[in-house]
Design a protein around this motif. Sequence first.
Motif, PDB file in Angstrom:
ATOM      1  N   ARG A  53      32.638  41.862  20.756  1.00 29.78           N
ATOM      2  CA  ARG A  53      33.087  41.567  22.123  1.00 29.78           C
ATOM      3  C   ARG A  53      32.364  40.342  22.700  1.00 29.78           C
ATOM      4  O   ARG A  53      32.946  39.545  23.418  1.00 29.78           O
ATOM      5  N   ASP A  54      31.068  40.210  22.388  1.00 29.97           N
ATOM      6  CA  ASP A  54      30.284  39.145  22.991  1.00 29.97           C
ATOM      7  C   ASP A  54      29.275  38.606  21.983  1.00 29.97           C
ATOM      8  O   ASP A  54      28.718  39.374  21.194  1.00 29.97           O
ATOM      9  N   TRP A  91      22.740  37.264  19.331  1.00 31.23           N
ATOM     10  CA  TRP A  91      22.912  38.667  19.686  1.00 31.23           C
ATOM     11  C   TRP A  91      24.402  38.908  19.846  1.00 31.23           C
ATOM     12  O   TRP A  91      25.080  38.169  20.561  1.00 31.23           O
ATOM     13  N   LEU A 142      27.478  41.863  20.621  1.00 33.42           N
ATOM     14  CA  LEU A 142      27.744  43.161  21.216  1.00 33.42           C
ATOM     15  C   LEU A 142      29.017  43.736  20.597  1.00 33.42           C
ATOM     16  O   LEU A 142      30.073  43.083  20.626  1.00 33.42           O
ATOM     17  N   GLU A 143      28.893  44.928  20.023  1.00 36.94           N
ATOM     18  CA  GLU A 143      30.035  45.594  19.406  1.00 36.94           C
ATOM     19  C   GLU A 143      30.861  46.317  20.462  1.00 36.94           C
ATOM     20  O   GLU A 143      30.318  47.013  21.318  1.00 36.94           O
ATOM     21  N   ASP A 144      32.187  46.166  20.371  1.00 30.31           N
ATOM     22  CA  ASP A 144      33.123  46.812  21.275  1.00 30.31           C
ATOM     23  C   ASP A 144      33.571  48.124  20.635  1.00 30.31           C
ATOM     24  O   ASP A 144      34.554  48.157  19.893  1.00 30.31           O
ATOM     25  N   GLY A 188      28.785  51.732  20.924  1.00 32.16           N
ATOM     26  CA  GLY A 188      28.707  50.346  20.491  1.00 32.16           C
ATOM     27  C   GLY A 188      27.357  50.063  19.866  1.00 32.16           C
ATOM     28  O   GLY A 188      26.555  50.963  19.616  1.00 32.16           O
ATOM     29  N   LEU A 218      24.221  46.723  19.573  1.00 29.56           N
ATOM     30  CA  LEU A 218      23.708  45.396  19.821  1.00 29.56           C
ATOM     31  C   LEU A 218      23.158  44.902  18.486  1.00 29.56           C
ATOM     32  O   LEU A 218      22.274  45.530  17.901  1.00 29.56           O
TER      33      LEU A 218
END
Length: 170
Positions: free
Chosen positions: A138-139, A149, A151-153, A157, A159
């Motif tokens: 996602r990010d 870094w 971020l898993e959606d 989730g 990091l």
Amino acid sequence: MTPAETWASGVRTPYGMAFSPSGELWEVEHGPRGGDELNLIEKGKNYGWPLVSYGQNYNGVPIAKPDTRPDLAKPALYWVPVIAPGNLMFYKGTQTFPQWNGSGLLGGMATMTLNRIVFDGHGGAKPAERWNVGKRIRDVEQGPDGSLWMLEDANPGALIHVTPRVSGSR
């Protein structure tokens, strides 16, 4: 809003916007059933939605392709099938991943990838690398030390910390 108050129009679903090192404003967006886009956003331009797309309407009604409307701005890149972009950021640094300095990085939620894009500083862009990470990203952000870094959606989730591979390790 009046046209004088509108910077740009025809953007469908922006998931990320970022300024490149050369000062250009770039945007990634989800297309309909295909046609995710990377656009250089410039004042007064119309990016075509809902008049044109490289994707297809969910109801099956055809959408004209961008090549049919020279009055509308075409994307710098588009993806069919979709990658479902999570965000867009520009990597700035010469220590951790020096080969990426100035590159755009974006997560692919549908493709479960991290994607690197190179920009020419004159409105052009091209895909450089795609790494399968097996997670909906996602990010993506850069840490102060130059590492990434992600971020898993998902639920739950995660990091994910990305650092260079140490010689001799897997």
